[in-house]
Write an enzyme that holds these catalytic residues in place. Sequence first.
Site, PDB file in Angstrom:
ATOM      1  N   TYR A 108     -18.781   0.955  -6.400  1.00 46.91           N
ATOM      2  CA  TYR A 108     -17.560   1.581  -6.918  1.00 46.91           C
ATOM      3  C   TYR A 108     -16.313   0.914  -6.300  1.00 46.91           C
ATOM      4  CZ  TYR A 108     -13.794   4.743  -7.958  1.00 46.91           C
ATOM      5  OH  TYR A 108     -12.574   5.222  -8.367  1.00 46.91           O
TER       6      TYR A 108
ATOM      7  N   ARG B 232     -12.629  15.176  -7.404  1.00 45.87           N
ATOM      8  CA  ARG B 232     -13.183  13.832  -7.427  1.00 45.87           C
ATOM      9  C   ARG B 232     -13.896  13.603  -6.106  1.00 45.87           C
ATOM     10  NH1 ARG B 232     -11.004   9.450 -10.603  1.00 45.87           N
ATOM     11  NH2 ARG B 232     -13.247   9.253 -10.415  1.00 45.87           N
TER      12      ARG B 232
ATOM     13  N   PHE C  96       1.731 -10.699   2.934  1.00 47.44           N
ATOM     14  CA  PHE C  96       1.316  -9.826   1.824  1.00 47.44           C
ATOM     15  C   PHE C  96      -0.110  -9.309   2.041  1.00 47.44           C
ATOM     16  CE2 PHE C  96      -1.003  -9.834  -2.289  1.00 47.44           C
ATOM     17  CZ  PHE C  96      -0.447  -8.697  -2.839  1.00 47.44           C
TER      18      PHE C  96
ATOM     19  N   ARG D   2      -9.195   8.747   4.109  1.00 49.91           N
ATOM     20  CA  ARG D   2      -7.943   9.473   4.369  1.00 49.91           C
ATOM     21  C   ARG D   2      -7.676  10.540   3.310  1.00 49.91           C
ATOM     22  NH1 ARG D   2      -2.982   6.081   2.990  1.00 49.91           N
ATOM     23  NH2 ARG D   2      -3.773   6.860   1.009  1.00 49.91           N
TER      24      ARG D   2
HETATM   25  C1  D61 Z   1      -4.845  -8.786  -0.269  1.00 53.20           C
HETATM   26  C2  D61 Z   1      -3.734  -7.995  -0.447  1.00 53.20           C
HETATM   27  C3  D61 Z   1      -3.830  -6.815  -1.117  1.00 53.20           C
HETATM   28  C4  D61 Z   1      -5.038  -6.392  -1.620  1.00 53.20           C
HETATM   29  C5  D61 Z   1      -6.153  -7.199  -1.443  1.00 53.20           C
HETATM   30  C6  D61 Z   1      -6.041  -8.400  -0.764  1.00 53.20           C
HETATM   31  C7  D61 Z   1      -7.359  -6.791  -1.967  1.00 53.20           C
HETATM   32  C8  D61 Z   1      -7.451  -5.637  -2.653  1.00 53.20           C
HETATM   33  C9  D61 Z   1      -6.354  -4.823  -2.828  1.00 53.20           C
HETATM   34  C10 D61 Z   1      -5.147  -5.196  -2.327  1.00 53.20           C
HETATM   35  C11 D61 Z   1      -6.502  -3.541  -3.597  1.00 53.20           C
HETATM   36  C12 D61 Z   1      -6.653  -2.410  -2.652  1.00 53.20           C
HETATM   37  C13 D61 Z   1      -6.566  -1.094  -3.299  1.00 53.20           C
HETATM   38  C14 D61 Z   1      -6.437  -0.047  -2.215  1.00 53.20           C
HETATM   39  C15 D61 Z   1      -5.680   1.145  -2.658  1.00 53.20           C
HETATM   40  N1  D61 Z   1      -6.451   1.871  -3.622  1.00 53.20           N
HETATM   41  C16 D61 Z   1      -5.948   2.305  -4.779  1.00 53.20           C
HETATM   42  O1  D61 Z   1      -4.801   2.098  -5.088  1.00 53.20           O
HETATM   43  C17 D61 Z   1      -6.924   3.057  -5.673  1.00 53.20           C
HETATM   44  O2  D61 Z   1      -6.892   2.582  -6.988  1.00 53.20           O
HETATM   45  C18 D61 Z   1      -7.717   1.462  -7.205  1.00 53.20           C
HETATM   46  C19 D61 Z   1      -7.562   0.933  -8.615  1.00 53.20           C
HETATM   47  C20 D61 Z   1      -6.190   0.356  -8.871  1.00 53.20           C
HETATM   48  C21 D61 Z   1      -5.849  -0.783  -7.967  1.00 53.20           C
HETATM   49  C22 D61 Z   1      -4.425  -1.122  -8.137  1.00 53.20           C
HETATM   50  C23 D61 Z   1      -3.913  -2.141  -7.153  1.00 53.20           C
HETATM   51  C24 D61 Z   1      -3.719  -1.814  -5.832  1.00 53.20           C
HETATM   52  C25 D61 Z   1      -3.169  -2.711  -4.955  1.00 53.20           C
HETATM   53  C26 D61 Z   1      -2.772  -3.962  -5.408  1.00 53.20           C
HETATM   54  C27 D61 Z   1      -2.957  -4.300  -6.760  1.00 53.20           C
HETATM   55  C28 D61 Z   1      -3.541  -3.375  -7.622  1.00 53.20           C
HETATM   56  C29 D61 Z   1      -2.501  -5.527  -7.226  1.00 53.20           C
HETATM   57  C30 D61 Z   1      -1.890  -6.418  -6.403  1.00 53.20           C
HETATM   58  C31 D61 Z   1      -1.707  -6.080  -5.061  1.00 53.20           C
HETATM   59  C32 D61 Z   1      -2.155  -4.891  -4.563  1.00 53.20           C
HETATM   60  C33 D61 Z   1      -6.637   4.546  -5.573  1.00 53.20           C
HETATM   61  O3  D61 Z   1      -5.373   4.878  -6.066  1.00 53.20           O
HETATM   62  C34 D61 Z   1      -4.944   6.194  -5.838  1.00 53.20           C
HETATM   63  C35 D61 Z   1      -4.024   6.238  -4.670  1.00 53.20           C
HETATM   64  O4  D61 Z   1      -4.485   6.036  -3.532  1.00 53.20           O
HETATM   65  O5  D61 Z   1      -2.809   6.451  -4.851  1.00 53.20           O
HETATM   66  C36 D61 Z   1      -7.725   5.268  -6.295  1.00 53.20           C
HETATM   67  O6  D61 Z   1      -7.553   5.758  -7.394  1.00 53.20           O
HETATM   68  O7  D61 Z   1      -8.826   5.304  -5.707  1.00 53.20           O
HETATM   69 MG    MG Z   2      -8.678   5.746  -9.215  1.00 50.54          MG
END
Ligand code: D61
Ligand code: MG
Length: 417
Positions: free
Chosen positions: A168, A225, A285, A212
Amino acid sequence: MGSLGAVLRHPDDLYPLLKLKMASRQAEKQIPPEPHWAFCYSMLHKVSRSFALVIQQLGTDLRNAVCIFYLVLRALDTVEDDTSIPTDVKVPILIAFHRHVYDREWHFSCGTKEYKVLMDQFHHVSTAFLELGKGYQDAIEDITKRMGAGMAKFICKEVESIYDYDEYCYYVAGLVGLGLSKLFYASGTEDLAPDSLSNSMGLFLQKTNIIRDYLEDINEIPKCRMFWPREIWSKYVNKLEDLKYVENSDKAVQCLNDMVTNALMHVEDCLKYMSALRDHAIFRFCAIPQIMAIGTLALCYNNIEVFRGVVKMRRGLTAKVIDRTNNMTDVYLAFYDFSNILKPKINKNDPNATKTLSRVEAIQKACMDSGVLNKRKSYIIQSELRYSSTMIVIFFIILAIIFSYLSSTRAKDHHHL
Ligand code: D61
Ligand code: MG
């Protein structure tokens, strides 16, 4: 007033806090003139508390691509997270989302607050997406397609095993890592990172979020969820929601510590990924969110408050991380320091004490082996006594006045928007 109290307790937060305030005002002023790009960047600031500032510092082309990548996936995630959408409506949208990005007419109203605005005005995101280079578009489409399919799979399936949990997290965050590595490579400044390391970067951030956000996710209305894997929580309670009840506090904390130990497995991969980066903006970043994650885990470990409310790093510490993260030495120092905060919290009677300790020690060894750790004493705790105490007091009073002035004008700005 809470922030003034925090600054009084941590006076050396003040300078980074002011610097951060200036930087975010500066960023807000640099909103592009075209209406669709203006929408995208102001949306980015509203929906992403932590990523907007680091995205803003990237070079123009890459910055635009990452901004759109973020908003497209955030929109997809808004569909996934909206528990009021029936499954038979939600699943087809998730699966076809990568095609909707090309359609300027498409929109689907869901989510709340700023997320609802993003969904209602999604045509601005599509318009901006269609202006990106083909290489960037293809990378974003590919990841959106795979993430949508993965989310759809988990709409009807619970996270049972640790294998499911990793799967997931791969869909919702690991794939972001893979996509970002591709965008960095396409921008010409970085080598293409191995998928397994890119995946770990995402898993470490996502698992930290899932740990968290336990209470927020379990209390989600109209349907809760659950992302904590049964394979872990069933060792401690019969139902995941039992963890939030006071009578289960001991079990809850043990389960939490088990989850934190699981997340710490990804740290060495993350350090390896970051150590290969060359571009300063890309490095920051990537590194700033990772340091925030290990900081959050150190704060959550053995902390019952995770089951009572929101546990978050204080703003001043976040500001310090943003100010002080510039190279790999800073990263090793930060990971070393935060694991040193976690280490004394390990209780001998915790069922996973040995495992957690060996994880923490492996992380500290990885930081030590880099050979940079003796150069500076500490990353977080820098008690500088270079000025006389009177000087500090005067300096502090002046800055406190500026700070409270800035926060009051900012509060006003927000009300007028
Ligand atoms: C380097 C820098 C940033 C990175 C990386 C490597 C590798 C992965 C990520 C960022 C993504 C990490 C996501 C962690 C936070 N989780 C969420 O926001 C959950 O949603 C996941 C699906 C949507 C992802 C959207 C996203 C997030 C960060 C990004 C990105 C896209 C694009 C570019 C840069 C960063 C979480 O959201 C709800 C909430 O916590 O508000 C969930 O639904 O589980
Ligand atoms: Mg989500």
